[in-house]
Write an enzyme that holds these catalytic residues in place. Structure first.
Site, PDB file in Angstrom:
ATOM      1  N   LYS A 129       2.297  -3.371   6.490  1.00 18.19           N
ATOM      2  CA  LYS A 129       2.559  -3.617   5.073  1.00 18.19           C
ATOM      3  C   LYS A 129       4.047  -3.484   4.752  1.00 18.19           C
ATOM      4  O   LYS A 129       4.592  -4.242   3.942  1.00 18.19           O
ATOM      5  CB  LYS A 129       1.733  -2.659   4.212  1.00 18.19           C
ATOM      6  CG  LYS A 129       0.255  -2.995   4.142  1.00 18.19           C
ATOM      7  CD  LYS A 129       0.025  -4.324   3.442  1.00 18.19           C
ATOM      8  CE  LYS A 129      -1.444  -4.614   3.195  1.00 18.19           C
ATOM      9  NZ  LYS A 129      -1.655  -5.902   2.485  1.00 18.19           N
TER      10      LYS A 129
ATOM     11  N   TYR B  58      -1.255   0.188  10.001  1.00 17.92           N
ATOM     12  CA  TYR B  58      -1.489  -0.522   8.740  1.00 17.92           C
ATOM     13  C   TYR B  58      -0.281  -0.368   7.811  1.00 17.92           C
ATOM     14  O   TYR B  58       0.229  -1.351   7.246  1.00 17.92           O
ATOM     15  CB  TYR B  58      -2.747   0.022   8.079  1.00 17.92           C
ATOM     16  CG  TYR B  58      -3.021  -0.500   6.693  1.00 17.92           C
ATOM     17  CD1 TYR B  58      -3.535  -1.777   6.500  1.00 17.92           C
ATOM     18  CD2 TYR B  58      -2.794   0.294   5.567  1.00 17.92           C
ATOM     19  CE1 TYR B  58      -3.798  -2.257   5.217  1.00 17.92           C
ATOM     20  CE2 TYR B  58      -3.054  -0.172   4.297  1.00 17.92           C
ATOM     21  CZ  TYR B  58      -3.558  -1.447   4.123  1.00 17.92           C
ATOM     22  OH  TYR B  58      -3.811  -1.913   2.861  1.00 17.92           O
TER      23      TYR B  58
ATOM     24  N   SER C 206       0.830  -1.205   0.000  1.00 19.68           N
ATOM     25  CA  SER C 206       0.000   0.000   0.000  1.00 19.68           C
ATOM     26  C   SER C 206       0.861   1.250   0.000  1.00 19.68           C
ATOM     27  O   SER C 206       1.987   1.250   0.521  1.00 19.68           O
ATOM     28  CB  SER C 206      -0.898   0.001   1.248  1.00 19.68           C
ATOM     29  OG  SER C 206      -1.516   1.257   1.439  1.00 19.68           O
TER      30      SER C 206
END
Length: 321
Positions: free
Chosen positions: A150, A146, A122
């Site tokens: 990732k 998050y 991402s």
């Protein structure tokens, strides 16, 4: 060619399955089986080859072992919990986004079959005090849990590929818009809902200013790129298996102008502007001056215009009246 999509019940997973079913081939070989795995039984797609559904919780190594078998040739690892959810529930984000990736890689290592593994990272890995422009070799500096999870996945993909445990390739996805379906818990969810809901005749709330800039890609183009990603040869990837997937940068006002250019000004009148500090705090840490030279040189593409993104939604996903 036996293909597994982990996260096969999601928007991108379903569209990818439909694309593979239509194409019938991957990496120069006929597809002989497609398995769609997710936390709940994902919907099946029609194909000329067998398609099956399986439940898989990637936070559970035993569950992962049941879906990745010795004859699995290509794995798409799409499953994750999204940004705002991972920010609210740190333990769940770590279990699924980080350890889930680890469990998939460890299963591949244990089998010793070196499957092709396509991992969706991402643009949330970018952020903080790093200079623009950003791209394939920029230092990850995520400002959310998050993004951090990732970024760890990217490092693992590189190392497990270096060791020959997988033939990995990881792509930092732009925000995918316009996503069909219902809003999810992604902090970026409004970037679809402010267009999707008005196009469906419903009101929507925009929590940021009209000049807010972000990096986008349509679902249709994302799936095309994911198919190309699996077809790439390891020799073309070199020692760094991580790259930015192409996208384009637009402001919120440009998204709305694009929608208006395609369908008229009616839907734009259904957008309400209401500040949401929690969402703005997350998305303001993201970067938007992003470039994807490596992926573009390998044949992956961005959308030509956001008008195209609107048209794709109308053609592919708008519910029938």
């Amino acid at each position: 060619m036996n293909i597994l999509i982990i996260g096969g019940g999601g928007v991108v997973g379903q569209k990818l399955a439909q694309s593979l079913a239509a194409e019938g081939r991957l990496r120069g070989r006929p597809i002989t089986r497609l398995t769609l795995a997710d936390i709940n039984d994902p919907p099946l797609v029609d194909a000329s080859f067998p398609v099956s559904a399986a439940r898989c919780d990637i936070a559970d190594a035993q569950s992962v072992a049941q879906v990745i078998t010795e004859d699995t040739d290509v794995i798409y690892l799409l499953a994750a919990i999204v940004s705002a959810h991972a920010e609210e529930d740190f333990d769940a984000g770590m279990a699924i986004n980080m350890f889930g990736t680890y469990h998939v890689l460890e299963r591949c290592r244990a089998l010793g079959t070196t499957p092709v593994l396509v991992f969706t990272s991402s643009i949330a890995i970018y952020g903080g005090d790093i200079p623009d422009p950003l791209g394939d070799h920029s230092y990850p500096n995520p400002q959310t849990s998050y993004g951090g999870q990732k970024a760890v996945g990217e490092i693992l993909i590189n190392d497990y590929s270096r060791k020959g445990f997988v033939d990995g390739r990881a792509f930092r996805l732009p925000t995918i818009s316009i996503r069909p379906g219902k809003p999810n818990r992604a902090a970026s969810g409004f970037m679809s809902s402010i267009l999707r809901e008005p196009l469906n005749g419903q009101t929507a709330v925009c929590p940021v200013e009209p000049d807010f800039l972000h990096y986008y890609l349509s679902p249709r183009r994302c799936v095309e790129n994911l198919v190309k990603a699996a077809n790439l040869d390891a020799a073309d990837l070199g020692g760094n298996r991580v790259m930015q997937m192409p996208g384009r940068t637009w402001s919120i006002s440009q998204l709305i102008d694009a929608m208006t250019a395609v369908v008229g000004d009616g839907p734009a009148k259904l957008i309400k502007w209401e500040a949401q500090p929690d969402i703005k705090r997350i998305v303001s840490g993201w970067k938007w001056d992003i470039h994807a030279e490596r992926a573009e040189a390998l044949g992956l593409k961005s959308d030509e215009s956001f008008e195209d993104n609107v048209r794709y939604y109308l053609e592919d996903d708008k519910p029938a009246v």
